[in-house]
Design an enzyme around this catalytic site. Sequence first.
Site, PDB file in Angstrom:
ATOM      1  N   VAL A  82       0.842  -1.189   0.000  1.00  0.00           N
ATOM      2  CA  VAL A  82       0.000   0.000   0.000  1.00  0.00           C
ATOM      3  C   VAL A  82       0.879   1.241   0.000  1.00  0.00           C
ATOM      4  O   VAL A  82       1.865   1.313   0.722  1.00  0.00           O
ATOM      5  CB  VAL A  82      -0.963  -0.004   1.210  1.00  0.00           C
ATOM      6  CG1 VAL A  82      -0.215  -0.040   2.527  1.00  0.00           C
ATOM      7  CG2 VAL A  82      -1.909   1.179   1.164  1.00  0.00           C
ATOM      8  N   SER A  83       0.546   2.204  -0.861  1.00  0.00           N
ATOM      9  CA  SER A  83       1.233   3.490  -0.929  1.00  0.00           C
ATOM     10  C   SER A  83       2.725   3.270  -1.189  1.00  0.00           C
ATOM     11  O   SER A  83       3.096   2.666  -2.188  1.00  0.00           O
ATOM     12  CB  SER A  83       0.973   4.271   0.358  1.00  0.00           C
ATOM     13  OG  SER A  83       1.345   5.619   0.223  1.00  0.00           O
ATOM     14  N   TRP A  84       3.617   3.756  -0.300  1.00  0.00           N
ATOM     15  CA  TRP A  84       5.057   3.529  -0.459  1.00  0.00           C
ATOM     16  C   TRP A  84       5.345   2.044  -0.601  1.00  0.00           C
ATOM     17  O   TRP A  84       6.183   1.623  -1.402  1.00  0.00           O
ATOM     18  CB  TRP A  84       5.779   4.120   0.748  1.00  0.00           C
ATOM     19  CG  TRP A  84       7.277   4.068   0.737  1.00  0.00           C
ATOM     20  CD1 TRP A  84       8.119   5.056   0.324  1.00  0.00           C
ATOM     21  CD2 TRP A  84       8.109   2.983   1.171  1.00  0.00           C
ATOM     22  NE1 TRP A  84       9.433   4.649   0.478  1.00  0.00           N
ATOM     23  CE2 TRP A  84       9.447   3.382   0.992  1.00  0.00           C
ATOM     24  CE3 TRP A  84       7.853   1.714   1.693  1.00  0.00           C
ATOM     25  CZ2 TRP A  84      10.530   2.560   1.324  1.00  0.00           C
ATOM     26  CZ3 TRP A  84       8.926   0.885   2.020  1.00  0.00           C
ATOM     27  CH2 TRP A  84      10.246   1.310   1.833  1.00  0.00           C
ATOM     28  N   GLY A 107       3.511  -0.123  -1.928  1.00  0.00           N
ATOM     29  CA  GLY A 107       3.123  -0.609  -3.246  1.00  0.00           C
ATOM     30  C   GLY A 107       4.279  -0.559  -4.224  1.00  0.00           C
ATOM     31  O   GLY A 107       4.402  -1.422  -5.098  1.00  0.00           O
ATOM     32  N   THR A 111      -1.286   3.265  -4.745  1.00  0.00           N
ATOM     33  CA  THR A 111       0.135   3.448  -5.010  1.00  0.00           C
ATOM     34  C   THR A 111       0.387   3.941  -6.422  1.00  0.00           C
ATOM     35  O   THR A 111      -0.560   4.193  -7.192  1.00  0.00           O
ATOM     36  CB  THR A 111       0.887   2.134  -4.727  1.00  0.00           C
ATOM     37  OG1 THR A 111       2.289   2.395  -4.691  1.00  0.00           O
ATOM     38  CG2 THR A 111       0.585   1.081  -5.784  1.00  0.00           C
TER      39      THR A 111
END
Length: 274
Positions: A94-96, A98, A120
């Site tokens: 998730v996010s970073w 990802g 992401t």
Amino acid sequence: MMEAGGRSLRVAHWRLDEPLDHPPILFFNGIGANIEAVAPLAEMLTERAFVMFDMPGTGESPDPTLPYNPFTMSWTARLILDQLGVDEVDVMGVSWGGAMAQHFALQYPKRTRRLVLAATTAGMLMVPGNPAALTKMANPRRYIDPNFMNEHFQTLYGGTDRDGQAHQKDGHIGRLKPPSPRGYLYQLIAMLGWTSLPALPFLSKEVLVMMGDDDQIVPLINGRILAGAIPNAQLEVVEGGGHLFLLTHADESVARLRAFLDAPATPAELDRAA
């Protein structure tokens, strides 16, 4: 605590000792986030084992002594899986995290079955989010000052909580532990100059891209870019979901995860396995 790649890291795993029908999920968290931030997701996926670790300087992992990059941390994650006796995994980030998940799947395709990318981007070549959200995200007060988080929660993360706004804030804030300044800095610089975009057309995995349509940090267009660049990708949009839709829209998110991960092997997957 485990030693891997010359680093001491806090590792959490769920149900690895149970006879399950699915491969474990290797999960990469968002920047500065500790294991507890996503523990509710691991606890909901009762039919799957789950592996996650605190990045250096986050949660209870000691500060890093040297900078790292996606290559070295993917290698470290592989060493952790080796020690846990895990061969093949479904990789999720998730996010970073990802970005880390993309790099792990590209670096270790034989260890990766399927890939899930949530909220992401493809790295440096991303469409930036709401400037108001990005400036507050860079402020470390979001980890150490509950009043600051309460005041700016909607600006930071967007989305609506199916369980009510107070529940959304309190649940997330209560699970956060602030990263060390060095840990947060090293996570930021780890992705400087990194992008997966040139390699994504060669990512021969089934990929689920999940995005919230009210994400203030990672706009939906980034998910469309990922899904368009990856040959075997599908895009799922969580309506009313912000950056934390995995937690605020947990039931819907888990249902979509299960539908993707439990789907029968595609002809392309069977060919690659053969």
